[in-house]
Motif scaffolding. Structure first.
Motif, PDB file in Angstrom:
ATOM      1  N   GLY A 222      15.958 -13.873  -5.608  1.00 28.01           N
ATOM      2  CA  GLY A 222      15.590 -12.823  -5.811  1.00 28.01           C
ATOM      3  C   GLY A 222      16.382 -12.001  -7.083  1.00 28.01           C
ATOM      4  O   GLY A 222      15.556 -11.887  -8.282  1.00 28.01           O
ATOM      5  N   PHE A 223      17.537 -11.932  -7.184  1.00 29.17           N
ATOM      6  CA  PHE A 223      18.189 -11.559  -8.263  1.00 29.17           C
ATOM      7  C   PHE A 223      17.951 -12.231  -9.471  1.00 29.17           C
ATOM      8  O   PHE A 223      17.625 -11.818 -10.570  1.00 29.17           O
ATOM      9  CB  PHE A 223      19.733 -11.478  -8.196  1.00 29.17           C
ATOM     10  N   HIS A 224      17.933 -13.696  -9.418  1.00 30.71           N
ATOM     11  CA  HIS A 224      17.879 -14.665 -10.463  1.00 30.71           C
ATOM     12  C   HIS A 224      16.157 -14.825 -10.762  1.00 30.71           C
ATOM     13  O   HIS A 224      15.971 -14.500 -12.190  1.00 30.71           O
ATOM     14  CB  HIS A 224      18.380 -15.922 -10.320  1.00 30.71           C
ATOM     15  N   ARG A 225      15.624 -15.353 -10.048  1.00 28.24           N
ATOM     16  CA  ARG A 225      14.323 -15.935 -10.433  1.00 28.24           C
ATOM     17  C   ARG A 225      13.361 -14.867 -10.433  1.00 28.24           C
ATOM     18  O   ARG A 225      12.361 -15.031 -11.360  1.00 28.24           O
ATOM     19  CB  ARG A 225      13.842 -17.257  -9.453  1.00 28.24           C
ATOM     20  N   HIS A 226      13.305 -13.764  -9.598  1.00 31.09           N
ATOM     21  CA  HIS A 226      12.469 -12.896  -9.471  1.00 31.09           C
ATOM     22  C   HIS A 226      12.621 -11.682 -10.459  1.00 31.09           C
ATOM     23  O   HIS A 226      12.179 -11.368 -11.314  1.00 31.09           O
ATOM     24  CB  HIS A 226      12.292 -12.204  -8.098  1.00 31.09           C
ATOM     25  N   PHE A 227      13.979 -11.047 -10.070  1.00 34.04           N
ATOM     26  CA  PHE A 227      14.330  -9.918 -11.039  1.00 34.04           C
ATOM     27  C   PHE A 227      14.548 -10.083 -12.485  1.00 34.04           C
ATOM     28  O   PHE A 227      14.278  -9.657 -13.417  1.00 34.04           O
ATOM     29  CB  PHE A 227      15.316  -9.129 -10.322  1.00 34.04           C
TER      30      PHE A 227
ATOM     31  N   GLY B  80      27.762  -7.864  -6.969  1.00 30.63           N
ATOM     32  CA  GLY B  80      27.258  -6.527  -7.869  1.00 30.63           C
ATOM     33  C   GLY B  80      25.964  -6.161  -7.319  1.00 30.63           C
ATOM     34  O   GLY B  80      25.220  -6.849  -6.987  1.00 30.63           O
ATOM     35  N   GLY B  81      25.832  -4.763  -7.983  1.00 25.04           N
ATOM     36  CA  GLY B  81      24.564  -4.236  -7.722  1.00 25.04           C
ATOM     37  C   GLY B  81      23.313  -5.101  -8.639  1.00 25.04           C
ATOM     38  O   GLY B  81      23.649  -5.628  -9.431  1.00 25.04           O
ATOM     39  N   VAL B  82      22.066  -4.886  -8.013  1.00 32.57           N
ATOM     40  CA  VAL B  82      21.158  -5.571  -8.630  1.00 32.57           C
ATOM     41  C   VAL B  82      20.944  -5.411 -10.224  1.00 32.57           C
ATOM     42  O   VAL B  82      20.756  -6.353 -10.837  1.00 32.57           O
ATOM     43  CB  VAL B  82      19.702  -5.643  -7.944  1.00 32.57           C
ATOM     44  N   ILE B  83      20.928  -4.161 -10.483  1.00 35.33           N
ATOM     45  CA  ILE B  83      20.683  -3.834 -11.913  1.00 35.33           C
ATOM     46  C   ILE B  83      21.625  -4.392 -13.094  1.00 35.33           C
ATOM     47  O   ILE B  83      21.490  -5.020 -14.111  1.00 35.33           O
ATOM     48  CB  ILE B  83      20.646  -2.401 -12.017  1.00 35.33           C
TER      49      ILE B  83
ATOM     50  N   PRO C  52      15.670  -2.384 -18.640  1.00 36.60           N
ATOM     51  CA  PRO C  52      14.901  -1.212 -18.511  1.00 36.60           C
ATOM     52  C   PRO C  52      14.022  -1.132 -17.490  1.00 36.60           C
ATOM     53  O   PRO C  52      13.629   0.062 -16.680  1.00 36.60           O
ATOM     54  CB  PRO C  52      14.218  -1.176 -19.855  1.00 36.60           C
ATOM     55  N   ASP C  53      13.256  -2.281 -17.020  1.00 36.06           N
ATOM     56  CA  ASP C  53      12.345  -2.437 -16.077  1.00 36.06           C
ATOM     57  C   ASP C  53      12.684  -1.914 -14.658  1.00 36.06           C
ATOM     58  O   ASP C  53      12.118  -1.293 -13.812  1.00 36.06           O
ATOM     59  CB  ASP C  53      11.489  -3.737 -16.060  1.00 36.06           C
ATOM     60  N   LEU C  54      13.878  -2.309 -14.380  1.00 33.28           N
ATOM     61  CA  LEU C  54      14.493  -2.092 -13.089  1.00 33.28           C
ATOM     62  C   LEU C  54      14.972  -0.733 -12.853  1.00 33.28           C
ATOM     63  O   LEU C  54      14.858  -0.099 -11.752  1.00 33.28           O
ATOM     64  CB  LEU C  54      15.669  -2.992 -12.889  1.00 33.28           C
ATOM     65  N   LEU C  55      15.407  -0.181 -14.124  1.00 34.12           N
ATOM     66  CA  LEU C  55      15.545   1.430 -14.168  1.00 34.12           C
ATOM     67  C   LEU C  55      14.653   2.176 -13.997  1.00 34.12           C
ATOM     68  O   LEU C  55      14.765   3.225 -13.493  1.00 34.12           O
ATOM     69  CB  LEU C  55      16.435   1.840 -15.593  1.00 34.12           C
ATOM     70  N   ARG C  56      13.121   1.685 -14.329  1.00 31.23           N
ATOM     71  CA  ARG C  56      12.016   2.281 -13.720  1.00 31.23           C
ATOM     72  C   ARG C  56      11.651   2.326 -12.388  1.00 31.23           C
ATOM     73  O   ARG C  56      10.827   2.854 -11.915  1.00 31.23           O
ATOM     74  CB  ARG C  56      11.008   1.985 -14.765  1.00 31.23           C
ATOM     75  N   ASP C  57      12.286   1.180 -11.779  1.00 31.53           N
ATOM     76  CA  ASP C  57      11.715   1.083 -10.454  1.00 31.53           C
ATOM     77  C   ASP C  57      12.618   1.849  -9.416  1.00 31.53           C
ATOM     78  O   ASP C  57      13.959   1.750  -9.157  1.00 31.53           O
ATOM     79  CB  ASP C  57      11.990  -0.642 -10.025  1.00 31.53           C
TER      80      ASP C  57
ATOM     81  N   ASP D  96      20.241  -0.245  -5.764  1.00 34.37           N
ATOM     82  CA  ASP D  96      21.301  -0.254  -6.371  1.00 34.37           C
ATOM     83  C   ASP D  96      22.507   0.831  -6.133  1.00 34.37           C
ATOM     84  O   ASP D  96      23.840   0.428  -6.029  1.00 34.37           O
ATOM     85  CB  ASP D  96      21.060  -0.396  -7.769  1.00 34.37           C
ATOM     86  N   ARG D  97      22.023   2.040  -5.943  1.00 39.48           N
ATOM     87  CA  ARG D  97      22.917   3.052  -5.502  1.00 39.48           C
ATOM     88  C   ARG D  97      23.707   2.806  -4.257  1.00 39.48           C
ATOM     89  O   ARG D  97      24.794   3.333  -3.845  1.00 39.48           O
ATOM     90  CB  ARG D  97      22.289   4.510  -5.535  1.00 39.48           C
ATOM     91  N   TRP D  98      22.973   2.092  -3.435  1.00 36.54           N
ATOM     92  CA  TRP D  98      23.361   1.879  -1.849  1.00 36.54           C
ATOM     93  C   TRP D  98      24.211   0.781  -1.858  1.00 36.54           C
ATOM     94  O   TRP D  98      24.865   0.298  -0.725  1.00 36.54           O
ATOM     95  CB  TRP D  98      22.468   1.490  -0.710  1.00 36.54           C
TER      96      TRP D  98
END
Length: 316
Positions: free
Chosen positions: A76-81, A106-109, A167-172, A179-181
């Motif tokens: 998830g965090f590495h290969r996808h995001f 840490g959070g995903v972003i 920036p792409d994650l900040l738009r998702d 990330d907030r949770w």
């Protein structure tokens, strides 16, 4: 040549010449005492705790959470995001973000932003966790290993900008919400094993041992495995593919890291969904992505390209 010169240069510096009987051996000894000795001490404690402080229930709970959190990080965090090695449908994307957050790294972003910055400046000035920032003698390597392994997270004054690197994650909206949770997910990740252990054994003691082994020890082990990719896999190991940094393959970390320790190919071809591309290189994360693809949950998977790999292969 010191690491300060390497980190302050705009071009990758050549690999230092290591005497296999001298500094190279010292680096391996340093790695052994820095990472393996504490792990061996933990394993030695298992027989003493077995039966009263550790049970099969604790191991099963810890293993399940380790796999979920570990694959959440690697797939998830590495290969996808971070690298976009494959496209995921919305349910899988959300599930991977939640699973990775269970690892409490840490959070995903922030995680993605730091890792993209690492790849942009790998082992050069700007890399948030290069083990070569202090020099390449054994004392500097020991200091660099500690820094790259974990100290960079609380000693560095440098902050990675999510606006620049993610920036792409900040738009998702889904990812921003998860990330907030993160704080709530951390609490769940630590307490869920205790709840499960308590319900299975119907005892407070069972809840406590599950919390210790399935919560604290599981998180600590996963952290050190993940951090070892930053430290050990940039210090020792094999170079099968040409790279501009010191990323290497470390075979004995392959299974606990779910294939992440085939780090040399990853830095040679960062968007590739499979890191262990040579014969005998087990890559559990790549197999998970293959399953997701077969189920129709993942698409546009960037599997290894034979011609591209051949062009980067180290010969001789």
């Amino acid at each position: 040549m010191t690491a300060e010169l390497t980190l302050n240069s705009t071009k990758p510096a050549p690999e230092p010449e290591l005497d296999p009987q001298g500094r190279g051996k010292a680096e391996r000894v340093t790695v052994f005492f820095f990472v393996l000795v504490p792990l061996l001490a933990l394993l030695a404690a298992v027989p003493f705790a077995w039966g009263w402080g550790l049970t099969w229930t604790d191991i099963a709970i810890g293993a399940v959470f380790y796999v979920i959190g570990g694959l959440g990080i690697t797939v998830g965090f590495h290969r996808h995001f971070t690298h976009g090695s494959f496209k995921a449908n919305r349910p899988l994307r959300i599930a991977l973000a939640l699973a990775g957050s269970l690892a409490i790294e840490g959070g995903v972003i922030k995680w993605v932003a730091d890792h993209r910055r690492h790849h942009k400046y790998s082992d050069h000035e700007g890399d948030p966790h290069s083990p070569w920032r202090f020099g390449d003698d054994w004392r500097s390597v020991a200091k660099g290993l500690f820094y790259a392994h974990m100290a960079w997270m609380f000693l560095s004054d440098e902050k990675t900008s999510p606006k620049r690197f993610a920036p792409d994650l900040l738009r998702d909206r889904d990812i921003v919400r998860i990330d907030r949770w993160f704080g709530a997910i951390v609490v769940f990740s630590l307490l869920a094993p205790a709840v499960i252990g308590g319900l299975v054994t119907m005892s407070w003691w069972g809840a406590f041992t599950a919390f210790f082994w399935g919560g604290l020890v599981r998180v600590a082990l996963l952290h050190h495995v993940t951090w070892s990719v930053n430290s050990i896999c940039h210090t020792i190991g094999e170079e099968n593919f040409e790279v501009r940094d010191r990323s290497r393959n470390v075979w004995w970390l392959a299974i606990p890291s779910f294939g992440e320790s085939w780090h040399n190919l990853h830095h040679a071809d960062p968007t590739c969904a499979r890191h262990g591309v040579l014969k005998g290189q087990i890559d559990i994360s790549a197999r998970a992505i293959w399953v997701f693809e077969k189920l129709g949950w993942a698409s546009k998977v960037r599997w290894p390209n034979a011609e591209r790999l051949a062009a980067k292969r180290v010969t001789g």
